[in-house]
Design a protein around this motif. Structure first.
Motif, short mmCIF file in Angstrom:
data_model
loop_
_atom_site.label_atom_id
_atom_site.label_comp_id
_atom_site.label_asym_id
_atom_site.label_seq_id
_atom_site.Cartn_x
_atom_site.Cartn_y
_atom_site.Cartn_z
N UNK A 233 28.38 -11.44 -0.54
CA UNK A 233 27.48 -10.42 -1.04
C UNK A 233 26.22 -10.62 -0.21
N UNK A 234 25.79 -11.87 0.04
CA UNK A 234 24.59 -12.41 0.81
C UNK A 234 24.97 -11.99 2.30
N UNK A 235 26.19 -11.99 2.71
CA UNK A 235 26.50 -11.70 4.05
C UNK A 235 26.55 -10.29 4.42
N UNK A 236 27.03 -9.62 3.31
CA UNK A 236 27.21 -8.05 3.50
C UNK A 236 25.74 -7.39 3.57
N UNK A 237 24.77 -8.00 2.93
CA UNK A 237 23.48 -7.65 2.77
C UNK A 237 22.78 -7.94 4.01
N UNK B 3 32.36 -14.50 7.84
CA UNK B 3 32.77 -14.07 9.03
C UNK B 3 33.24 -12.60 9.13
N UNK B 4 34.06 -12.54 8.00
CA UNK B 4 34.95 -11.24 7.84
C UNK B 4 34.03 -10.02 7.83
N UNK B 5 32.60 -10.10 7.09
CA UNK B 5 31.69 -9.11 6.82
C UNK B 5 31.16 -8.58 8.10
N UNK B 6 31.23 -9.36 9.09
CA UNK B 6 30.61 -8.90 10.61
C UNK B 6 29.37 -9.53 10.71
#
Length: 214
Positions: free
Chosen positions: A16-20, A45-48
């Motif tokens: 969630x933090x990574x997507x944000x 890493x998969x979130x980009x």
């Protein structure tokens, strides 16, 4: 300004933090990276989002149970690593070995240090960046740029004296865009923070505020 978010071992939703962070970075053009637990590197890493390890060992392949190999975190999608965080202190030789392992794998590096003298020693080893973080202010909510700005100024001067190309990040107590702006005014080129994002109810909102003054 580089914003590097260390999730430490907080019980947060790393993805969630990574997507944000990825969304805010895409929307604003700011450079934001997330450093999760090693077990979460691949999913983050998969979130980009730009993904960093919290630590790598100086060891290579072989009989090194419990080591975090630079090659392994790179395979998981990390592009950089912290070293010598105040919660993961290393001997100087181990910092140097970790740097060499990271370099051999193509990982970018930030070496953390408590004070300007340690910043000078860290910068001499040739990392990509160094970060000054007085441990007493970590997680305090009081940024070092306000509590003791001279520490930041002197850290920038110390790195510049021994290895001018190495930029300095400011850590400890960073939580708002005003803190990031103050760090920039003191000569740093980024911030390292953790709880201000990892413990936030709305990490995207916090991240947007952090980069609002960049």
């Amino acid at each position: 300004m580089f914003v590097l978010v260390n999730l430490k071992a907080y019980p947060c939703d790393a993805e969630r933090v990574a997507r944000a962070a990825a969304t805010v970075a895409d929307d604003t053009g700011a450079r934001i990276a997330v450093a999760p637990q090693a077990a979460h590197l691949e999913s983050v890493a998969a979130t980009g989002v730009e993904t960093w390890a919290q630590h790598v060992s100086g060891a290579g392949h072989g009989s090194h149970t419990g080591s975090t190999l630079a090659a392994a975190v790179a395979d998981a999608g990390a592009t950089g690593t912290l070293l010598n965080h105040s919660e993961k202190r290393l001997r100087l030789a181990d910092v140097d070995a970790g740097l060499r392992a990271a370099e051999d794998t193509g990982l970018e590096t930030v070496v953390c240090a408590n004070n300007p003298r340690q910043i000078a020693a860290a910068a001499t080893l040739g990392p990509d960046m160094v970060a000054v973080e007085p441990p007493e202010l970590i997680g305090s909510g009081t940024p070092v740029s306000r509590a003791d700005p001279d520490v930041v100024r002197e850290a920038v001067a110390a790195a510049d004296e021994v290895n001018p190309p190495v930029p300095v990040l400011c850590g400890a107590g960073i939580s708002t865009g005003a803190d990031v702006e103050a760090a920039a005014d003191l000569g740093t080129e980024g911030v390292l923070l953790a709880s201000g994002v990892a413990k936030a109810d709305d990490p995207e909102s916090v991240l947007r505020d952090l980069v609002s003054e960049v």
